[in-house]
Design a protein around this motif. Structure first.
Motif, PDB file in Angstrom:
ATOM      1  N   ASN A  21      32.921  29.604 105.610  1.00 15.23           N
ATOM      2  CA  ASN A  21      33.078  28.193 105.260  1.00 15.23           C
ATOM      3  C   ASN A  21      31.937  27.366 105.838  1.00 15.23           C
ATOM      4  O   ASN A  21      31.251  27.793 106.768  1.00 15.23           O
ATOM      5  N   GLN A 146      45.121  27.438 102.844  1.00 15.52           N
ATOM      6  CA  GLN A 146      44.558  28.567 102.112  1.00 15.52           C
ATOM      7  C   GLN A 146      45.327  28.769 100.810  1.00 15.52           C
ATOM      8  O   GLN A 146      46.559  28.827 100.804  1.00 15.52           O
ATOM      9  N   CYS A 149      43.804  32.894  95.106  1.00 12.57           N
ATOM     10  CA  CYS A 149      43.392  32.815  93.706  1.00 12.57           C
ATOM     11  C   CYS A 149      43.552  34.147  92.981  1.00 12.57           C
ATOM     12  O   CYS A 149      43.734  34.178  91.764  1.00 12.57           O
ATOM     13  N   LEU A 155      40.757  30.464  98.417  1.00 14.91           N
ATOM     14  CA  LEU A 155      39.993  29.298  98.843  1.00 14.91           C
ATOM     15  C   LEU A 155      40.601  28.747 100.126  1.00 14.91           C
ATOM     16  O   LEU A 155      41.823  28.801 100.316  1.00 14.91           O
ATOM     17  N   THR A 157      40.363  25.382 103.131  1.00 10.54           N
ATOM     18  CA  THR A 157      39.838  24.092 103.564  1.00 10.54           C
ATOM     19  C   THR A 157      40.541  23.723 104.865  1.00 10.54           C
ATOM     20  O   THR A 157      41.667  24.160 105.119  1.00 10.54           O
ATOM     21  N   GLY A 185      35.582  30.137 101.313  1.00  8.84           N
ATOM     22  CA  GLY A 185      36.252  31.172 100.543  1.00  8.84           C
ATOM     23  C   GLY A 185      36.626  32.349 101.419  1.00  8.84           C
ATOM     24  O   GLY A 185      35.967  32.637 102.427  1.00  8.84           O
TER      25      GLY A 185
END
Length: 360
Positions: A21, A146, A149, A155, A157, A185
């Motif tokens: 990240n 988190q 996907c 992903l 943040t 990611g």
């Protein structure tokens, strides 16, 4: 934090995923004495190696199988000439707040060592009055989200608050504080199949009704007032009583008495008291309320304290203490531990102490 990551896991220490990240933030000047000019925002690149949860550990199920691992980051602080860059190495743990089949919201705790290429020097870098040494502690707290996907990709943040300092072991030590946000990611090395928390693994000792007693002693070496000056000693003796609030939390009421050699020398040199009274006036005492979070043999603690007696060199009547402990003896009736603790007046660190204790 190192013990949480590298403790004995009976072969369960296996890499599970890699989280890369980038972080964006800006240094927060927490005091008017902060001299360096912040010319631009701070940014960092961070890599987190996530290890597979050890489902044989009872405490892992109590905390709902948190992520843990090792983080390495490179950060640009915002003033290349005065503050430079920093390399951080931190074990971490991500405690789940809530999770669904495809997402998870976590509380992040990370702490380790940072290597900085710029620090205070009376000749070459006198403006840097916030970092005294190339080697510092780095601690980061925050929240993380988190989103899965695919079976191998996610992903991430986060919003974090990161602190760099020597804990006042060397001066000057105002420290660096950086609030930041990140996006990144996660790549899973194998197909991600979350394990549902259960009650597997041996139960931890847990005397739910029994009143806990604890004795602890600790010591610190520190500079005072002058950078690169002499090192002084503070010795602490603490007694506490407490109780398990639940399997993973203990609450203590404690009292301590401490001796500060700098206060003793200050009293003598300034001739503030008769020599016969100098030792007594260099003593101090306080009471505190302490909350301890248990992770098997490792624990993290937070405390609020109020000073009852300290005739000289007061840093403030109340202070806070955070720390980590490792139980070298961990039985139901008796425990012995080693610990490291930071005493701070909110954003201003005062001492880092190392200690040992007994609990029964």
């Amino acid at each position: 934090m190192c013990l949480l990551l590298f403790g004995k896991t009976k072969g369960q220490w296996r890499p599970e995923a890699l989280d890369i990240n980038t972080q964006f933030g800006r240094i927060y000047k927490h005091t008017e004495r902060f001299k360096p000019d912040i010319q631009h925002h701070s940014w960092a690149i961070e890599g987190n190696l996530i290890v597979k949860p050890d489902s044989n550990k009872h405490w892992m199920h109590i905390y709902r199988l948190p992520q843990r691992g090792l983080s390495i980051s490179i950060r640009r602080f915002g003033n290349d000439e005065v503050l430079g860059y920093g390399l951080g190495i931190m074990p971490f743990i991500h405690l789940p707040i809530f999770r669904t089949r495809t997402s998870e919201f976590q509380f992040r705790i990370a702490s380790g060592i940072a290597l900085l290429n710029k620090h205070y020097d009376v000749l070459s870098n006198p403006e840097n009055n916030v970092i005294a040494s190339s080697i510092n502690n780095i601690t980061s707290l925050g929240v993380r989200y988190q989103l899965q996907c695919s079976p191998k990709l996610a992903l991430s943040t986060s919003a974090t608050f990161t602190h760099y300092s020597t804990g006042d072991a060397r001066l000057p030590n105002l420290g660096i504080n950086i609030p930041a946000i990140s996006i990144g990611g996660v790549y899973y090395l194998t197909t991600h199949t979350p394990v549902k928390p259960g009650r597997t693994g041996p139960a931890e000792p847990y005397p739910a009704v029994h009143v806990l007693k604890r004795l602890k002693t600790s010591a610190a070496r520190f500079e005072s007032f002058r950078p690169n000056g002499p090192l002084y000693l503070q010795v602490n003796l603490e007694g506490a009583i407490g109780k398990y609030m639940c399997r993973w939390n203990k609450l203590f009421v404690a009292a301590d008495i401490h001796y500060n050699s700098f206060a003793y020398q200050f009293i003598l040199q300034q001739e503030l008291e008769p020599v016969s009274d100098a030792f007594k006036k260099a003593l101090g005492s306080s009471i505190m309320l302490e909350d301890e979070f248990v992770f098997g043999r490792v624990s993290l603690m937070l405390a609020w304290a109020y000073g009852l007696y300290q005739p000289y060199l007061k840093g403030g009547s109340d202070y806070q203490r955070i720390g980590a402990q490792y139980y070298v003896i961990h039985k139901k009736t008796v425990k012995a531990f080693l610990g490291v603790y930071l005493k701070t007046h909110w954003a201003n660190a005062e001492l880092v102490t190392s200690g040992l204790g007994l609990e029964w």
